[in-house]
Design a protein around this motif. Structure first.
Motif, PDB file in Angstrom:
ATOM      1  N   TYR A  25      11.195  -7.116  -9.928  1.00 35.15           N
ATOM      2  CA  TYR A  25       9.882  -7.454  -9.352  1.00 35.15           C
ATOM      3  C   TYR A  25      10.012  -7.697  -7.843  1.00 35.15           C
ATOM      4  CZ  TYR A  25       6.446 -11.070  -8.007  1.00 35.15           C
ATOM      5  OH  TYR A  25       5.518 -11.835  -7.353  1.00 35.15           O
ATOM      6  N   LEU A  26      11.011  -8.495  -7.439  1.00 33.61           N
ATOM      7  CA  LEU A  26      11.222  -8.779  -6.017  1.00 33.61           C
ATOM      8  C   LEU A  26      11.510  -7.496  -5.243  1.00 33.61           C
ATOM      9  CD1 LEU A  26      13.435 -11.990  -6.276  1.00 33.61           C
ATOM     10  CD2 LEU A  26      11.040 -11.883  -5.534  1.00 33.61           C
ATOM     11  N   ASN A  27      12.400  -6.667  -5.775  1.00 32.41           N
ATOM     12  CA  ASN A  27      12.753  -5.412  -5.095  1.00 32.41           C
ATOM     13  C   ASN A  27      11.563  -4.479  -4.986  1.00 32.41           C
ATOM     14  OD1 ASN A  27      15.547  -5.503  -4.241  1.00 32.41           O
ATOM     15  ND2 ASN A  27      16.036  -5.697  -6.410  1.00 32.41           N
ATOM     16  N   ALA A  28      10.757  -4.392  -6.034  1.00 31.59           N
ATOM     17  CA  ALA A  28       9.576  -3.518  -5.994  1.00 31.59           C
ATOM     18  C   ALA A  28       8.608  -3.972  -4.908  1.00 31.59           C
ATOM     19  CB  ALA A  28       8.884  -3.507  -7.356  1.00 31.59           C
ATOM     20  N   HIS A  29       8.394  -5.279  -4.786  1.00 34.10           N
ATOM     21  CA  HIS A  29       7.469  -5.783  -3.766  1.00 34.10           C
ATOM     22  C   HIS A  29       8.081  -5.729  -2.369  1.00 34.10           C
ATOM     23  CE1 HIS A  29       3.975  -6.864  -6.112  1.00 34.10           C
ATOM     24  NE2 HIS A  29       4.833  -7.132  -7.084  1.00 34.10           N
ATOM     25  N   PHE A  30       9.402  -5.753  -2.277  1.00 29.08           N
ATOM     26  CA  PHE A  30      10.067  -5.543  -0.994  1.00 29.08           C
ATOM     27  C   PHE A  30       9.836  -4.100  -0.536  1.00 29.08           C
ATOM     28  CE2 PHE A  30      13.804  -4.304   1.507  1.00 29.08           C
ATOM     29  CZ  PHE A  30      13.766  -5.265   2.502  1.00 29.08           C
ATOM     30  N   GLU A  31       9.977  -3.156  -1.463  1.00 29.93           N
ATOM     31  CA  GLU A  31       9.799  -1.735  -1.133  1.00 29.93           C
ATOM     32  C   GLU A  31       8.371  -1.428  -0.686  1.00 29.93           C
ATOM     33  OE1 GLU A  31      12.105   0.614  -0.752  1.00 29.93           O
ATOM     34  OE2 GLU A  31      13.595  -0.935  -1.179  1.00 29.93           O
ATOM     35  N   THR A  32       7.373  -2.112  -1.251  1.00 30.89           N
ATOM     36  CA  THR A  32       5.984  -1.863  -0.864  1.00 30.89           C
ATOM     37  C   THR A  32       5.590  -2.613   0.403  1.00 30.89           C
ATOM     38  OG1 THR A  32       5.099  -3.672  -2.203  1.00 30.89           O
ATOM     39  CG2 THR A  32       5.265  -1.493  -3.256  1.00 30.89           C
ATOM     40  N   GLY A  33       6.447  -3.543   0.859  1.00 33.87           N
ATOM     41  CA  GLY A  33       6.143  -4.311   2.059  1.00 33.87           C
ATOM     42  C   GLY A  33       5.435  -5.628   1.795  1.00 33.87           C
ATOM     43  N   ASP A  34       5.160  -5.929   0.515  1.00 36.54           N
ATOM     44  CA  ASP A  34       4.555  -7.225   0.196  1.00 36.54           C
ATOM     45  C   ASP A  34       5.495  -8.375   0.560  1.00 36.54           C
ATOM     46  OD1 ASP A  34       2.285  -6.006  -0.906  1.00 36.54           O
ATOM     47  OD2 ASP A  34       3.125  -6.029  -2.933  1.00 36.54           O
ATOM     48  N   PHE A  35       6.805  -8.160   0.362  1.00 34.02           N
ATOM     49  CA  PHE A  35       7.816  -9.155   0.688  1.00 34.02           C
ATOM     50  C   PHE A  35       8.717  -8.571   1.767  1.00 34.02           C
ATOM     51  CE2 PHE A  35       7.803 -10.506  -4.074  1.00 34.02           C
ATOM     52  CZ  PHE A  35       6.549 -11.058  -3.935  1.00 34.02           C
ATOM     53  N   SER A  36       8.942  -9.314   2.835  1.00 34.04           N
ATOM     54  CA  SER A  36       9.816  -8.811   3.898  1.00 34.04           C
ATOM     55  C   SER A  36      11.221  -9.396   3.811  1.00 34.04           C
ATOM     56  CB  SER A  36       9.212  -9.103   5.275  1.00 34.04           C
ATOM     57  OG  SER A  36       8.996 -10.474   5.448  1.00 34.04           O
ATOM     58  N   MET A  37      11.392 -10.416   2.980  1.00 34.68           N
ATOM     59  CA  MET A  37      12.695 -11.063   2.847  1.00 34.68           C
ATOM     60  C   MET A  37      12.669 -11.893   1.581  1.00 34.68           C
ATOM     61  SD  MET A  37      14.218 -13.847   5.485  1.00 34.68           S
ATOM     62  CE  MET A  37      15.707 -14.711   5.129  1.00 34.68           C
ATOM     63  N   PHE A  38      13.795 -11.938   0.877  1.00 35.23           N
ATOM     64  CA  PHE A  38      13.928 -12.871  -0.234  1.00 35.23           C
ATOM     65  C   PHE A  38      15.395 -13.167  -0.462  1.00 35.23           C
ATOM     66  CE2 PHE A  38      13.828  -8.704  -2.359  1.00 35.23           C
ATOM     67  CZ  PHE A  38      14.922  -8.779  -3.215  1.00 35.23           C
TER      68      PHE A  38
END
Length: 93
Positions: A25-38
């Motif tokens: 889930y984190l990686n998918a949202h990182f790829e879409t730009g929703d998350f810039s860092m985690f």
């Protein structure tokens, strides 16, 4: 808007079956730009992420999809973040 999201796992055993899906889930949202860092805290109590969303409500709709929610084993605290300075080289993909 940017948000700092603190995720605290309060039921570690209950969280274990959800961790692989949580990472996906984190990686998918990182790829879409929703998350810039985690990242995870070193002591295993949770982690944090920097999120981008149009509003607190929009962010909440994204956070509701986190597989850890299904396990009822963590709590999320989202705080609006005003970025003052950033070193772009720290965020190379």
């Amino acid at each position: 808007m940017k948000f700092l999201v603190d995720v605290r796992i309060h039921e570690r055993e209950a969280a274990k079956p959800h961790l692989a899906a949580h990472l996906a889930y984190l990686n998918a949202h990182f790829e879409t730009g929703d998350f810039s860092m985690f990242g995870a805290y070193g002591d295993g109590t949770g982690g944090m992420l920097i999120a981008e969303a149009a509003s607190p409500e929009a962010l909440e709709s994204v956070l509701e999809l986190d597989p850890l929610k299904a396990g009822n084993c963590a709590k999320w605290q989202a705080t609006p973040l005003k970025v003052a300075c950033i070193d772009p080289s720290a965020f190379t993909r």
